[in-house]
Design an enzyme around this catalytic site. Structure first.
Site, PDB file in Angstrom:
ATOM      1  N   SER A  46       0.679  -1.420   0.073  1.00  0.00           N
ATOM      2  CA  SER A  46      -0.052  -0.020  -0.003  1.00  0.00           C
ATOM      3  C   SER A  46       0.867   1.219  -0.030  1.00  0.00           C
ATOM      4  O   SER A  46       1.937   1.645   0.574  1.00  0.00           O
ATOM      5  CB  SER A  46      -0.791  -0.023   1.222  1.00  0.00           C
ATOM      6  OG  SER A  46      -1.813  -1.311   1.034  1.00  0.00           O
ATOM      7  N   ASN A 123      -7.048   0.338   0.330  1.00  0.00           N
ATOM      8  CA  ASN A 123      -6.598  -0.331   1.550  1.00  0.00           C
ATOM      9  C   ASN A 123      -7.692   0.146   2.744  1.00  0.00           C
ATOM     10  O   ASN A 123      -7.582   1.263   3.149  1.00  0.00           O
ATOM     11  CB  ASN A 123      -5.193  -0.285   1.936  1.00  0.00           C
ATOM     12  CG  ASN A 123      -5.244  -0.972   3.373  1.00  0.00           C
ATOM     13  OD1 ASN A 123      -5.987  -1.299   4.032  1.00  0.00           O
ATOM     14  ND2 ASN A 123      -3.695  -1.661   3.750  1.00  0.00           N
ATOM     15  N   CYS A 126      -6.572  -2.475   6.929  1.00  0.00           N
ATOM     16  CA  CYS A 126      -5.348  -2.777   7.745  1.00  0.00           C
ATOM     17  C   CYS A 126      -5.703  -2.742   9.055  1.00  0.00           C
ATOM     18  O   CYS A 126      -6.510  -1.681   9.605  1.00  0.00           O
ATOM     19  CB  CYS A 126      -4.100  -1.565   7.490  1.00  0.00           C
ATOM     20  SG  CYS A 126      -2.762  -2.121   8.530  1.00  0.00           S
ATOM     21  N   GLY A 240      -5.135 -17.072   3.254  1.00  0.00           N
ATOM     22  CA  GLY A 240      -4.532 -18.309   3.544  1.00  0.00           C
ATOM     23  C   GLY A 240      -4.492 -19.277   2.599  1.00  0.00           C
ATOM     24  O   GLY A 240      -4.328 -20.443   2.517  1.00  0.00           O
TER      25      GLY A 240
END
Ligand code: RRO
Length: 300
Positions: A46, A123, A126, A240
């Site tokens: 970012s 973003n 976060c 994941g």
């Protein structure tokens, strides 16, 4: 012939695997390496308005099923980013991740970086940055305002990256869609921590970080499923993804493309090739001619 190609918002990707914004995507060399190893596209770390050094070490804790990071948005700022990419041409889609504290800051960045970005990822998620990320992106009205401002500032496609740290991620996705987002990506990391039992204090210098990797996969899969059911715009699955089976699960849950981040840290760059070969084999054996045919098959 089995095709792994996907097209999202008018952009062609050789395959649905995209390097995720995270800890392996700060430099053009890393983006090029990801593509050489089989990624169909790349999201940058970012980028904000001013350069940021990030937090002090330790910034990463390795756990049995993933990582907790608190990098602290280290980045060269938009001017430094433009200097860094000068002279490069990329033969893959480059999605530039941007962060800001207000809709105006996001819009400013989108305007400044539109010449070098094939698309933007916002973003809004976060989990540990004061005044940024999920502090903004947990509220649907803020997601709406940021997406709207960026859409007004650029012709490039806009993807809103959503937080899983919420009671209903679909509400955030619907706000992005209403504001004109071309897609959403989910999930960013889960707010988390780890404590050193002998030092008797949090391990990360920032104390709180974001959990990613195989441990978050079932949560990410459910988030993608919820989003794909609620939205008409494409959903990009993140969280994941390490094996081809993970990738196929996300596609079946409605993801139109996938991002891989922590698996690169845990398993190396070879994961892109391993996952795409596995998807290709699965499609061929199961009688499908392309990725598109299996997107969302588990939604009904
Ligand atoms: O840089 C980070 O600490 C960071 C970011 Br920008 C983010 O979006 N998610 C995350 O887990 N870490």
């Amino acid at each position: 012939m089995t095709s792994l190609e996907v097209e999202l918002f008018g952009i062609k990707f050789e395959n649905p695997l995209i390097l995720a914004s995270g800890i392996n995507d700060k430099t053009p060399e890393q983006w090029i390496r990801a593509h050489e190893e089989g990624a169909g596209g790349v999201v940058t770390k970012s980028i904000g308005i001013e350069p940021r050094k990030g937090y002090d070490n330790p910034t990463i804790v390795e756990l049995p099923y993933g990582l907790i990071n608190a990098m602290g948005l280290p980045n060269p700022g938009w001017k430094g980013f433009l200097e860094m990419v000068e002279g490069y041409t990329f033969d893959f889609p480059l999605i530039v991740s941007i962060f800001g504290g207000t809709p105006g800051e996001f819009a400013f960045l989108a305007e400044k970086l539109s010449d070098v970005a094939d698309a933007f990822e916002l973003n809004l998620s976060c989990p540990h940055a004061k005044g940024y990320g999920m502090e903004i992106g947990q509220k649907p009205e803020n997601v709406y305002d940021v997406v709207k401002a960026v859409k007004d500032a650029t012709d490039r496609p806009v993807i809103a990256k959503l937080t899983p740290n919420t009671d209903d991620i679909a509400k955030l996705g619907l706000a992005a869609e209403r504001a004109g987002a071309d897609g959403v990506s989910a999930i960013n990391t889960l707010k988390a921590m780890a404590i050193d039992v002998y030092a008797r204090k949090p391990i990360l210098s920032n104390k709180i970080g974001g959990y990613s990797g195989p441990g978050v996969k079932p949560i990410a899969l459910r988030a993608v499923y919820d989003l794909a059911k609620a939205l008409d715009i494409p959903v990009i699955g993140i969280g994941g993804i390490t094996t081809w089976q993970d990738a196929v699960e996300f596609l079946l849950a409605g993801a139109s493309a996938l991002q891989v981040g922590t698996a690169v840290s845990l398993r190396g760059w070879k994961v892109f090739g391993e996952i795409s070969e596995g998807i290709e084999r699965y499609l061929r054996k199961e009688g499908f001619s392309g990725v598109k045919e299996i997107i969302g098959l588990a939604l009904e």
